[in-house]
Enzyme design. Sequence first.
Site, short mmCIF file in Angstrom:
data_model
loop_
_atom_site.label_atom_id
_atom_site.label_comp_id
_atom_site.label_asym_id
_atom_site.label_seq_id
_atom_site.Cartn_x
_atom_site.Cartn_y
_atom_site.Cartn_z
N LYS A 1 0.29 44.54 7.20
CA LYS A 1 1.44 44.72 6.31
C LYS A 1 1.83 46.18 6.17
O LYS A 1 0.96 47.04 6.06
CB LYS A 1 1.10 44.21 4.91
CG LYS A 1 0.97 42.72 4.77
CD LYS A 1 0.69 42.38 3.31
CE LYS A 1 0.25 40.95 3.13
NZ LYS A 1 1.26 39.98 3.54
N GLY B 1 -3.64 33.61 1.52
CA GLY B 1 -4.35 34.85 1.24
C GLY B 1 -5.44 34.61 0.22
O GLY B 1 -6.55 34.18 0.54
O1 LIG Z 1 2.61 38.26 2.24
C1 LIG Z 1 1.82 37.40 2.44
C2 LIG Z 1 1.85 36.63 3.70
O2 LIG Z 1 2.12 37.51 4.68
C3 LIG Z 1 0.78 37.14 1.46
O3 LIG Z 1 -0.37 37.76 1.85
C4 LIG Z 1 0.69 35.69 1.23
O4 LIG Z 1 1.87 35.30 0.62
C5 LIG Z 1 -0.53 35.40 0.53
O5 LIG Z 1 -0.30 35.01 -0.78
P1 LIG Z 1 -1.48 34.28 -1.54
O6 LIG Z 1 -2.51 35.32 -1.82
O7 LIG Z 1 -0.85 33.74 -2.77
O8 LIG Z 1 -1.94 33.21 -0.61
#
Ligand SMILES: O=C(CO)[C@H](O)[C@H](O)COP(=O)(O)O
Length: 328
Positions: A115, A269
């Site tokens: 990212k 995530g």
């Molecule tokens: O930007 C993202 C995906 O690239 C985040 O990492 C994703 O949305 C993860 O969110 P969460 O922690 O709620 O699963």
Amino acid sequence: MASDQLVGEVREPVRARAGTEPVATGEEPGRDSGRPLRGTWALKTGLARMLKGGVIMDVTTPEQARIAEEAGAVAVMALERVPADIRAAGGVARMADPDRIRAIMEAVTIPVMAKCRIGHFVEAQILEALGVDFIDESEVLTPADDRFHIDKHAFTVPFVCGARDLGEALRRIAEGAAMIRTKGEPGTGDVAEAVRHMRRMNEQIRQACAAGDEELVVLARDLGVPLELLQEVRRLGRLPVVNFAAGGIATPADAALMMQLGADGVFVGSGIFKSENPAARARAIVEAVAHYDDPAWLARISGGLGEAMAGVAAASLAADQRMQQRSA
Ligand SMILES: O=C(CO)[C@H](O)[C@H](O)COP(=O)(O)O
């Protein structure tokens, strides 16, 4: 390549040219020279299509990356902290340390994404120099520019971006995003916002499909998107790039829900590495995405996974705590 030429199932957007043409090598690359093409719109969107039906997992260490790969993730997202921990830590969230990203790249054979902050094109340049497979210009990190997103056409590496609706998705695609993910509300463990965004996207796609030519012009103006891209959505009956679901997915049932709502795959995530048994949960979520329309299968793989992440109801967050609102 002509802008209206078909690339697989999608047309190349008009602006997908500068920086996405074959890399200059002194002679014209391609079929005749025997040199591989790099960074074309077809390759960028094609790599995203290869991930369809899969789970992309946020990881912060090589050990977590190996757990993700062994569980069947199609790719990992390297970052400093999962979104739940970014929320808890506060402060400014930036691109991960390049050493951490390199260590994760060395630990696995599947594609590695990383990212950068919204608008931070130098973080993106660094990630490209590191050789990551995909860059996520992500609202999960603290935005660096409150007006401009990165000109993603200027990069060889493909980008994924978040979107809450069709307008955001097509604006990001116009800037060169080769993959979209609905934003949801990351780090909450609450799937409600991911559902809201996917339903809104579907509803607006149906609206575009039903629109006549004059209506489509008005819809493009209202959404703030290029008419050509909206015409492409009407022609295809879907976004012109793959659309994964993200933000708040914490259980196999959540993942299957997003697939039944039309997602091409899911990002998870915090839901995995903030749970009691990440390896088991990661495997179950991969299974759930593969068998999303088989309730008996889902019932079998959803049990005995230990505690899911605790989470927080997305609706209880104050406006300034909502990551999804950090860009439009
Ligand atoms: O930007 C993202 C995906 O690239 C985040 O990492 C994703 O949305 C993860 O969110 P969460 O922690 O709620 O699963």
